[in-house]
Scaffold this motif. Structure first.
Motif, PDB file in Angstrom:
ATOM      1  N   VAL A 147       0.826  -1.215   0.000  1.00  0.00           N
ATOM      2  CA  VAL A 147       0.000   0.000   0.000  1.00  0.00           C
ATOM      3  C   VAL A 147       0.861   1.267   0.000  1.00  0.00           C
ATOM      4  O   VAL A 147       0.390   2.338  -0.366  1.00  0.00           O
ATOM      5  N   LYS A 148       2.119   1.112   0.400  1.00  0.00           N
ATOM      6  CA  LYS A 148       3.037   2.255   0.379  1.00  0.00           C
ATOM      7  C   LYS A 148       3.344   2.690  -1.047  1.00  0.00           C
ATOM      8  O   LYS A 148       3.422   3.890  -1.348  1.00  0.00           O
ATOM      9  N   TYR A 149       3.489   1.722  -1.958  1.00  0.00           N
ATOM     10  CA  TYR A 149       3.850   2.021  -3.345  1.00  0.00           C
ATOM     11  C   TYR A 149       2.673   1.844  -4.322  1.00  0.00           C
ATOM     12  O   TYR A 149       2.631   2.496  -5.356  1.00  0.00           O
ATOM     13  N   HIS A 150       1.751   0.956  -3.976  1.00  0.00           N
ATOM     14  CA  HIS A 150       0.643   0.658  -4.882  1.00  0.00           C
ATOM     15  C   HIS A 150      -0.677   0.631  -4.103  1.00  0.00           C
ATOM     16  O   HIS A 150      -1.289  -0.432  -3.936  1.00  0.00           O
ATOM     17  N   PRO A 151      -1.138   1.768  -3.612  1.00  0.00           N
ATOM     18  CA  PRO A 151      -2.375   1.777  -2.812  1.00  0.00           C
ATOM     19  C   PRO A 151      -3.582   1.218  -3.563  1.00  0.00           C
ATOM     20  O   PRO A 151      -4.518   0.702  -2.951  1.00  0.00           O
ATOM     21  N   GLU A 152      -3.561   1.330  -4.887  1.00  0.00           N
ATOM     22  CA  GLU A 152      -4.681   0.803  -5.685  1.00  0.00           C
ATOM     23  C   GLU A 152      -4.727  -0.724  -5.683  1.00  0.00           C
ATOM     24  O   GLU A 152      -5.732  -1.326  -6.074  1.00  0.00           O
ATOM     25  N   LYS A 153      -3.634  -1.357  -5.219  1.00  0.00           N
ATOM     26  CA  LYS A 153      -3.587  -2.817  -5.192  1.00  0.00           C
ATOM     27  C   LYS A 153      -3.768  -3.367  -3.779  1.00  0.00           C
ATOM     28  O   LYS A 153      -3.388  -4.498  -3.478  1.00  0.00           O
ATOM     29  N   LYS A 154      -4.373  -2.577  -2.925  1.00  0.00           N
ATOM     30  CA  LYS A 154      -4.668  -3.034  -1.562  1.00  0.00           C
ATOM     31  C   LYS A 154      -5.578  -4.261  -1.612  1.00  0.00           C
ATOM     32  O   LYS A 154      -6.530  -4.318  -2.385  1.00  0.00           O
ATOM     33  N   HIS A 155      -5.265  -5.246  -0.809  1.00  0.00           N
ATOM     34  CA  HIS A 155      -6.015  -6.504  -0.705  1.00  0.00           C
ATOM     35  C   HIS A 155      -5.952  -7.318  -1.996  1.00  0.00           C
ATOM     36  O   HIS A 155      -6.825  -8.152  -2.256  1.00  0.00           O
ATOM     37  N   MET A 156      -4.925  -7.095  -2.781  1.00  0.00           N
ATOM     38  CA  MET A 156      -4.743  -7.866  -4.005  1.00  0.00           C
ATOM     39  C   MET A 156      -4.454  -9.325  -3.656  1.00  0.00           C
ATOM     40  O   MET A 156      -3.760  -9.622  -2.683  1.00  0.00           O
ATOM     41  N   GLY A 157      -5.005 -10.234  -4.442  1.00  0.00           N
ATOM     42  CA  GLY A 157      -4.768 -11.644  -4.182  1.00  0.00           C
ATOM     43  C   GLY A 157      -3.316 -12.032  -4.410  1.00  0.00           C
ATOM     44  O   GLY A 157      -2.695 -11.596  -5.389  1.00  0.00           O
ATOM     45  N   MET A 158      -2.771 -12.818  -3.510  1.00  0.00           N
ATOM     46  CA  MET A 158      -1.388 -13.294  -3.603  1.00  0.00           C
ATOM     47  C   MET A 158      -1.371 -14.804  -3.795  1.00  0.00           C
ATOM     48  O   MET A 158      -2.354 -15.494  -3.543  1.00  0.00           O
ATOM     49  N   ARG A 159      -0.231 -15.298  -4.232  1.00  0.00           N
ATOM     50  CA  ARG A 159      -0.071 -16.750  -4.330  1.00  0.00           C
ATOM     51  C   ARG A 159       0.051 -17.360  -2.938  1.00  0.00           C
ATOM     52  O   ARG A 159       0.624 -16.747  -2.037  1.00  0.00           O
ATOM     53  N   ILE A 214       2.582 -12.073 -10.708  1.00  0.00           N
ATOM     54  CA  ILE A 214       1.390 -11.217 -10.658  1.00  0.00           C
ATOM     55  C   ILE A 214       1.726  -9.757 -10.992  1.00  0.00           C
ATOM     56  O   ILE A 214       0.897  -8.870 -10.812  1.00  0.00           O
ATOM     57  N   GLY A 215       2.963  -9.527 -11.466  1.00  0.00           N
ATOM     58  CA  GLY A 215       3.339  -8.192 -11.918  1.00  0.00           C
ATOM     59  C   GLY A 215       3.466  -7.168 -10.816  1.00  0.00           C
ATOM     60  O   GLY A 215       3.107  -5.992 -10.998  1.00  0.00           O
ATOM     61  N   LEU A 216       3.990  -7.590  -9.685  1.00  0.00           N
ATOM     62  CA  LEU A 216       4.127  -6.678  -8.544  1.00  0.00           C
ATOM     63  C   LEU A 216       5.570  -6.698  -8.058  1.00  0.00           C
ATOM     64  O   LEU A 216       6.079  -7.726  -7.618  1.00  0.00           O
ATOM     65  N   GLU A 217       6.229  -5.561  -8.142  1.00  0.00           N
ATOM     66  CA  GLU A 217       7.618  -5.448  -7.697  1.00  0.00           C
ATOM     67  C   GLU A 217       7.667  -4.911  -6.270  1.00  0.00           C
ATOM     68  O   GLU A 217       7.069  -3.880  -5.968  1.00  0.00           O
ATOM     69  N   ILE A 218       8.372  -5.613  -5.413  1.00  0.00           N
ATOM     70  CA  ILE A 218       8.532  -5.192  -4.022  1.00  0.00           C
ATOM     71  C   ILE A 218       9.978  -4.771  -3.806  1.00  0.00           C
ATOM     72  O   ILE A 218      10.892  -5.603  -3.923  1.00  0.00           O
ATOM     73  N   PRO A 219      10.250  -3.493  -3.519  1.00  0.00           N
ATOM     74  CA  PRO A 219      11.630  -3.031  -3.291  1.00  0.00           C
ATOM     75  C   PRO A 219      12.290  -3.816  -2.161  1.00  0.00           C
ATOM     76  O   PRO A 219      11.747  -3.909  -1.058  1.00  0.00           O
ATOM     77  N   GLU A 220      13.469  -4.371  -2.438  1.00  0.00           N
ATOM     78  CA  GLU A 220      14.118  -5.217  -1.438  1.00  0.00           C
ATOM     79  C   GLU A 220      14.543  -4.425  -0.212  1.00  0.00           C
ATOM     80  O   GLU A 220      14.570  -4.976   0.897  1.00  0.00           O
TER      81      GLU A 220
END
Length: 484
Positions: A370-382, A403-409
């Motif tokens: 939600v810090k970088y992609h607030p529009e993807k809140k509660h997005m389904g994960m594997r 799922i096309g989501l990059e998480i900064p390490e």
């Protein structure tokens, strides 16, 4: 038809009111998502006395709080008075989840909501006239091919209850809604000699069920005489989709034609073994509205899929009483009511920390998303398998793979994230406290259905017949119209 004003129905109404008082007071827990634990600061919303008493508990000690059958005397911490009071209320108003049933369904008050496990016998001890196939040394195991222990447990209990009610009401036709591969129907037909009509929406499942029937008979023919084979009662299969708008008269015609009945005044029973979403409500409406239906046995599931738009065909609420009262239950609350509380208690007792820690991993990942992609809140994960050596970095990579989501390490290893993960037990505590309210929500939904069918000329029982560790939705609602 009028609402029943007997003692038990009035008590059920009062319990529903109390359930909603509790729901409204603790909505901030019940209607929350655990994956928002860090983003929405869930821990800060708990009562100070709860945080102080529970924050240093081990998972094993948390299980004591969650298990209403265990005394809090075993806790090292002093339990807050508000929690003691809450647990006591739960004991009074929650429908029992102990898998017991009286030996005879008919030696009970006309309208019964089962509360206690005292002086009762398990349903499997009930006397039922069974067909020779159920006890045949070479054939009795043939019923259970490719069936899990959970389904076997559910099918055998539901079948025995159906057979008992069918015998009592002199009604030997049963319609199995959502019959799937026909496992329950085969027990009812070949095992108890009932005429069973299998209604299934998916044509593939209906065809597979027919093949399984044929295979069963091929095996039976090797061990039975020709006379015995000729006496077998075979299920009939109808491929049909049941909707909220389905006219049950059409279903009754299908059943009449399937059994080549000549009289329109035939009687039938309805069985639904964990019908999903609105289907249970549809079956209860069928029971009330159609004169052909003599009894119904329904075990429900998937409450979160109920429609709640307050139309005459919505899945919740059903009863006139609840329709006139405060009755709103949001999706999150209804989803919570489907959780397996007994299984989670066992997980806490076992101290399998990595399995418990996964909730904190998901919440920490959500905090980064939600810090970088607030529009993807509660997005389904594997789904990620819990391994003892699973790191948070590995979890993030597996959960977001493809799922096309990059998480900064650098956020994965940040001080904030490490601090969040350090306090993973707080997530477990919050999850457990929230789970404690699940039976309250299920009690509301089940009592709504009980009150809907509980009328002066109808006997009804709400009974916890399944082992909740095997089958978390452990209740069956039984209703029988007066036999004239």
């Amino acid at each position: 038809m009028t609402n029943c004003e007997c003692k038990n129905c009035c008590m059920a109404q009062e319990h529903v009111k109390i359930c909603f008082q509790i729901y409204n007071k603790f909505k901030y827990i019940i209607d929350s998502y655990v994956l928002d634990f860090y983003t929405d600061y869930h821990w800060s919303k708990l009562p100070e006395s709860w945080k102080k008493a529970f924050e240093n508990l081990t998972p094993e000690e948390i299980s004591i709080i969650l298990d209403n059958n265990v005394s809090l005397d075993r806790l090292k911490a002093v339990c807050p008075l508000s929690m003691l009071a809450l647990r006591q209320v739960f004991k009074i108003i929650n429908i029992s989840r102990s898998n017991f049933c009286v030996q005879n369904l008919f030696n009970m008050p006309k309208h019964t909501v089962y509360k206690h496990a005292d002086n009762v016998e398990h349903v499997e001890n009930a006397h039922i006239d069974a067909n020779i196939l159920l006890n045949h040394p070479r054939l009795k195991n043939n019923f259970w091919k490719h069936i899990s222990p959970k389904k076997k447990h559910e099918i055998m209990i539901m079948a025995k209850i159906c057979a008992q009610i069918a015998q009592h009401s002199n009604c030997n036709i049963v319609v199995d809604f959502g019959s799937g591969l026909g496992h329950l129907s085969r027990i009812l037909a070949y095992g108890f000699g009932l005429k069973v009509c299998c209604l299934e929406a998916q044509e593939y499942l209906s065809e597979q069920a027919k093949k399984l029937d044929q295979q069963f008979e091929v095996t039976a023919s090797k061990h039975l005489t020709t006379e015995q084979m000729n006496k077998l009662v075979r299920p009939v299969h109808i491929n049909m989709t049941i909707k909220n708008t389905t006219d049950f008269d059409c279903v009754a015609v299908q059943v009449k034609n399937a059994f080549k009945l000549t009289n329109d005044n035939f009687k039938l029973g309805i069985v639904g073994l964990h019908p999903c979403g609105d289907l249970a409500a549809i079956l209860l409406r069928f029971f009330k509205s159609n004169s052909n239906v003599q009894f119904i046995n329904v075990a429900s599931c998937c409450y979160m899929k109920l429609t709640t738009d307050e139309t005459p065909i919505s899945g919740y609420p059903l009863s006139r009483f609840l329709s006139k009262q405060e009755h709103e239950l949001c999706y999150v609350a209804r989803e919570l009511s489907c959780h397996a509380i007994e299984q989670y208690i066992d997980r806490l007792k076992a101290g399998r920390h990595k399995e418990l820690q996964i909730h904190a991993f998901r919440a920490a990942l959500e905090n980064i998303i939600v810090k970088y992609h607030p529009e993807k809140k509660h997005m389904g994960m594997r789904n990620v398998k819990c391994l003892d050596d699973l790191t948070f970095l590995e979890y993030c990579n597996k959960a977001t793979y493809g799922i096309g989501l990059e998480i900064p390490e650098h956020d994965i290893h940040s001080e904030e994230t490490m601090d969040n993960l350090l306090h993973w037990k707080k997530v477990v505590i919050f999850y457990s406290l929230r789970l404690m309210f699940a039976p309250i929500i299920e009690t509301i939904i089940l009592l709504d259905r009980f009150l809907y069918v509980a009328e002066p000329d109808v006997e009804c029982r709400l009974l916890p017949v399944f082992d909740p560790k095997l089958s978390p939705r452990s209740h069956i609602l039984i209703a029988m119209k007066h036999v004239t």
